[in-house]
Design an enzyme around this catalytic site. Structure first.
Site, PDB file in Angstrom:
ATOM      1  N   GLN A  31       0.824  -1.213   0.000  1.00 58.67           N
ATOM      2  CA  GLN A  31       0.000   0.000   0.000  1.00 58.67           C
ATOM      3  C   GLN A  31       0.857   1.262   0.000  1.00 58.67           C
ATOM      4  O   GLN A  31       0.515   2.247  -0.658  1.00 58.67           O
ATOM      5  CB  GLN A  31      -0.941   0.021   1.212  1.00 58.67           C
ATOM      6  CG  GLN A  31      -2.076  -0.999   1.157  1.00 58.67           C
ATOM      7  CD  GLN A  31      -3.111  -0.721   0.078  1.00 58.67           C
ATOM      8  OE1 GLN A  31      -3.337   0.422  -0.314  1.00 58.67           O
ATOM      9  NE2 GLN A  31      -3.729  -1.760  -0.431  1.00 58.67           N
ATOM     10  N   ARG A  52      14.906   2.066   7.941  1.00 55.07           N
ATOM     11  CA  ARG A  52      16.322   1.878   7.590  1.00 55.07           C
ATOM     12  C   ARG A  52      16.460   1.762   6.072  1.00 55.07           C
ATOM     13  O   ARG A  52      15.480   1.559   5.363  1.00 55.07           O
ATOM     14  CB  ARG A  52      16.865   0.614   8.236  1.00 55.07           C
ATOM     15  CG  ARG A  52      16.143  -0.673   7.831  1.00 55.07           C
ATOM     16  CD  ARG A  52      16.581  -1.846   8.655  1.00 55.07           C
ATOM     17  NE  ARG A  52      15.980  -1.846   9.983  1.00 55.07           N
ATOM     18  CZ  ARG A  52      14.745  -2.313  10.258  1.00 55.07           C
ATOM     19  NH1 ARG A  52      14.008  -2.821   9.304  1.00 55.07           N
ATOM     20  NH2 ARG A  52      14.259  -2.275  11.475  1.00 55.07           N
ATOM     21  N   SER A  56      12.835  -1.273   0.505  1.00 55.98           N
ATOM     22  CA  SER A  56      11.809  -0.231   0.378  1.00 55.98           C
ATOM     23  C   SER A  56      12.458   1.131   0.102  1.00 55.98           C
ATOM     24  O   SER A  56      11.976   1.919  -0.705  1.00 55.98           O
ATOM     25  CB  SER A  56      10.981  -0.126   1.665  1.00 55.98           C
ATOM     26  OG  SER A  56      10.177  -1.266   1.828  1.00 55.98           O
ATOM     27  N   MET A  87       1.241  -5.407  12.527  1.00 60.04           N
ATOM     28  CA  MET A  87       1.929  -5.841  13.750  1.00 60.04           C
ATOM     29  C   MET A  87       3.088  -4.923  14.131  1.00 60.04           C
ATOM     30  O   MET A  87       3.594  -4.985  15.250  1.00 60.04           O
ATOM     31  CB  MET A  87       2.445  -7.282  13.595  1.00 60.04           C
ATOM     32  CG  MET A  87       1.356  -8.322  13.653  1.00 60.04           C
ATOM     33  SD  MET A  87       0.373  -8.213  15.167  1.00 60.04           S
ATOM     34  CE  MET A  87      -1.200  -7.713  14.512  1.00 60.04           C
ATOM     35  N   GLN A  89       2.956  -1.439  13.515  1.00 58.67           N
ATOM     36  CA  GLN A  89       2.484  -0.055  13.705  1.00 58.67           C
ATOM     37  C   GLN A  89       2.605   0.438  15.138  1.00 58.67           C
ATOM     38  O   GLN A  89       3.016   1.576  15.382  1.00 58.67           O
ATOM     39  CB  GLN A  89       1.030   0.066  13.217  1.00 58.67           C
ATOM     40  CG  GLN A  89       0.930  -0.055  11.701  1.00 58.67           C
ATOM     41  CD  GLN A  89      -0.486   0.061  11.168  1.00 58.67           C
ATOM     42  OE1 GLN A  89      -1.405   0.412  11.902  1.00 58.67           O
ATOM     43  NE2 GLN A  89      -0.665  -0.234   9.889  1.00 58.67           N
ATOM     44  N   HIS A 111      -6.239   0.438   7.516  1.00 56.73           N
ATOM     45  CA  HIS A 111      -6.969  -0.693   8.093  1.00 56.73           C
ATOM     46  C   HIS A 111      -7.094  -0.371   9.582  1.00 56.73           C
ATOM     47  O   HIS A 111      -6.160   0.157  10.180  1.00 56.73           O
ATOM     48  CB  HIS A 111      -6.178  -1.987   7.841  1.00 56.73           C
ATOM     49  CG  HIS A 111      -6.743  -3.224   8.488  1.00 56.73           C
ATOM     50  ND1 HIS A 111      -8.088  -3.545   8.466  1.00 56.73           N
ATOM     51  CD2 HIS A 111      -6.140  -4.239   9.156  1.00 56.73           C
ATOM     52  CE1 HIS A 111      -8.271  -4.708   9.099  1.00 56.73           C
ATOM     53  NE2 HIS A 111      -7.106  -5.137   9.531  1.00 56.73           N
ATOM     54  N   GLY A 137      -2.511  -3.318  -2.898  1.00 59.02           N
ATOM     55  CA  GLY A 137      -1.741  -2.126  -3.234  1.00 59.02           C
ATOM     56  C   GLY A 137      -1.392  -1.966  -4.716  1.00 59.02           C
ATOM     57  O   GLY A 137      -1.649  -0.907  -5.296  1.00 59.02           O
ATOM     58  N   GLU A 230      -8.156 -26.299 -14.795  1.00 52.53           N
ATOM     59  CA  GLU A 230      -9.546 -26.361 -14.368  1.00 52.53           C
ATOM     60  C   GLU A 230      -9.786 -25.679 -13.029  1.00 52.53           C
ATOM     61  O   GLU A 230     -10.670 -24.834 -12.894  1.00 52.53           O
ATOM     62  CB  GLU A 230      -9.987 -27.836 -14.267  1.00 52.53           C
ATOM     63  CG  GLU A 230     -11.466 -28.011 -13.997  1.00 52.53           C
ATOM     64  CD  GLU A 230     -12.342 -27.346 -15.050  1.00 52.53           C
ATOM     65  OE1 GLU A 230     -12.025 -27.463 -16.254  1.00 52.53           O
ATOM     66  OE2 GLU A 230     -13.337 -26.709 -14.670  1.00 52.53           O
ATOM     67  N   GLU A 234      -8.645 -21.128 -14.464  1.00 53.29           N
ATOM     68  CA  GLU A 234      -9.917 -20.652 -15.032  1.00 53.29           C
ATOM     69  C   GLU A 234     -10.736 -19.832 -14.036  1.00 53.29           C
ATOM     70  O   GLU A 234     -11.646 -19.101 -14.432  1.00 53.29           O
ATOM     71  CB  GLU A 234     -10.733 -21.853 -15.564  1.00 53.29           C
ATOM     72  CG  GLU A 234     -11.845 -21.430 -16.508  1.00 53.29           C
ATOM     73  CD  GLU A 234     -12.558 -22.603 -17.196  1.00 53.29           C
ATOM     74  OE1 GLU A 234     -11.925 -23.666 -17.381  1.00 53.29           O
ATOM     75  OE2 GLU A 234     -13.742 -22.438 -17.531  1.00 53.29           O
TER      76      GLU A 234
END
Ligand code: NAI
Ligand code: X2X
Ligand code: MG
Ligand code: MG
Length: 335
Positions: A31, A52, A56, A87, A89, A111, A137, A230, A234
């Site tokens: 996100q 750090r 990201s 977990m 935050q 959330h 995201g 299958e 699909e």
């Protein structure tokens, strides 16, 4: 009938409440990346805050941001958006946000988990609100770039300024959410429905149903490749038809044989027992028992989560899927 939801669309919403405000996006994952890019493209002033240097950090730089250490991003911000894992935050809040809170600041969530289950308890003099995209995201970004948007839920937990909902809607607009629609909800409703949904259908239910059908066909001696097409490949086409045209549209596109078999056999596979289990899942979410269990699991280093990821990767479904990737890619529409 239950009450009718309040839904906001693009033309009713203004970006003004956030113009000139400094926005810190904490986290640059699924996100975080989508929000930072969409908000920036919508003309808002975004700084990415990270713990750090790492994956990201590099991704944010590659996307043209100049990431800051979480603490520094928060210090300069009017609006702080939590897009690190649920977990994590509360630790980020305690270490870097709480010490730097100024009256009138905004705390924003995608959330409701940490607020609803009281893992984070902000002081009275800040606004606390949520914009929860109802999609992953990368899709939030992809739809936005293509001129659309993923629908969002908006909710206010604390309205110190008196303008929290206006700001939640402004973020929803900048994200592309109001191009579809922003539905007003509460932290409680978003948190509980989101958890029940991902456990029983979106992530848990769909995966287990696909696996059950695939593995049963293989056990019966059918070729795994045929079973994969299958029971797994699909499904996207069927779900896309439902997404575009509803159940009726999907049913109109399949054979009468499939309709008859589906109407009669579907109910035997997904039956009263299944509904009872969905209700049980909802009860665990509503009582806080699921949250407690997940926090405990996380505290032990997430062994169940890690094992699930390893098993998924090693599974026959994934091996066959990797083998068929070339065929599936070759057949995808080109435009
Ligand atoms: N993944 C999704 O599509 C959706 C997520 N949400 C919510 O959005 C929020 C963010 O979730 P995701 O985007 O899935 O997170 P993610 O796991 O994709 O991203 C995590 C980000 O936080 C950083 N991070 C990871 N562990 C960390 C740690 N221990 N300390 C500091 N930083 C750490 C990572 O480097 C990354 O930048 C959550 O509240 C989640 O419930 C809501 C709707 C959909
Ligand atoms: C993508 C989404 O909406 C989920 C399944 O709720 C989540 O990733 O937490
Ligand atoms: Mg969700
Ligand atoms: Mg979720």
């Amino acid at each position: 009938m239950s009450r009718i939801a309040k839904i906001y669309v693009d033309s009713e919403v203004r970006l003004d409440p956030l113009k000139g405000k400094k926005i810190a996006v904490l986290g640059y994952g699924s996100q975080g990346r989508a929000w930072a890019l969409n908000l920036r493209d919508s003309g808002l002033d975004v700084t990415v805050g990270l713990e750090r240097e790492g994956k990201s950090w590099q991704q944010a730089q590659a996307d043209g941001f100049h990431p800051k250490k979480t603490e520094d991003a928060v210090k300069g911000a009017d609006v702080v958006i939590f897009l690190v894992p649920d977990m994590v935050q509360r630790f980020i809040y305690r270490e870097h946000v709480q010490p730097n809170l100024k009256p009138g600041m905004d705390l924003v969530f995608a959330h409701g988990f940490n607020i609803h289950y009281r893992l984070i308890e902000p002081p009275q003099n800040v606004d606390v609100y949520m914009v929860a995209p109802k999609g992953p995201g990368p899709i939030v970004r992809d739809f936005f770039v293509k001129g659309g948007g993923v629908p969002v839920l908006v909710a206010v937990h604390q309205n110190y300024s008196g303008r929290a909902m206006e700001k939640a809607l402004a973020i929803a607009k900048a994200l592309g959410g109001t191009r579809a629609g922003a539905i007003e909800t509460t932290f409680k409703e978003e948190t509980e429905t989101d958890l029940v949904g991902e456990q029983t259908i979106l992530v848990g239910g769909v995966m287990e149903l696909m696996k059950a059908a695939f593995e049963t066909l293989v056990e019966l001696g059918y070729q795994p490749e045929v079973a994969y097409f299958e029971a797994i490949n699909e499904l996207k086409m069927i779900v896309d038809l439902i997404y575009e045209k509803g159940f009726t549209g999907m049913l109109n596109a399949v054979s009468d044989t499939a309709k008859y078999g589906g109407f009669t056999v579907g109910k035997r596979v997904i039956n009263e027992e299944t509904r009872k289990r969905i209700r049980e899942a909802a009860e665990r979410v509503r009582s806080g028992k699921f949250a407690e269990e997940w926090i405990e699991e996380y505290g032990r280093g997430s062994p169940t989560l890690k094992k699930g990821m390893e098993e998924a990767e090693k599974s026959l479904e994934e091996q066959v899927g990797r083998r068929l990737k070339e065929i599936i890619e070759r057949g995808k529409p080109k435009s």
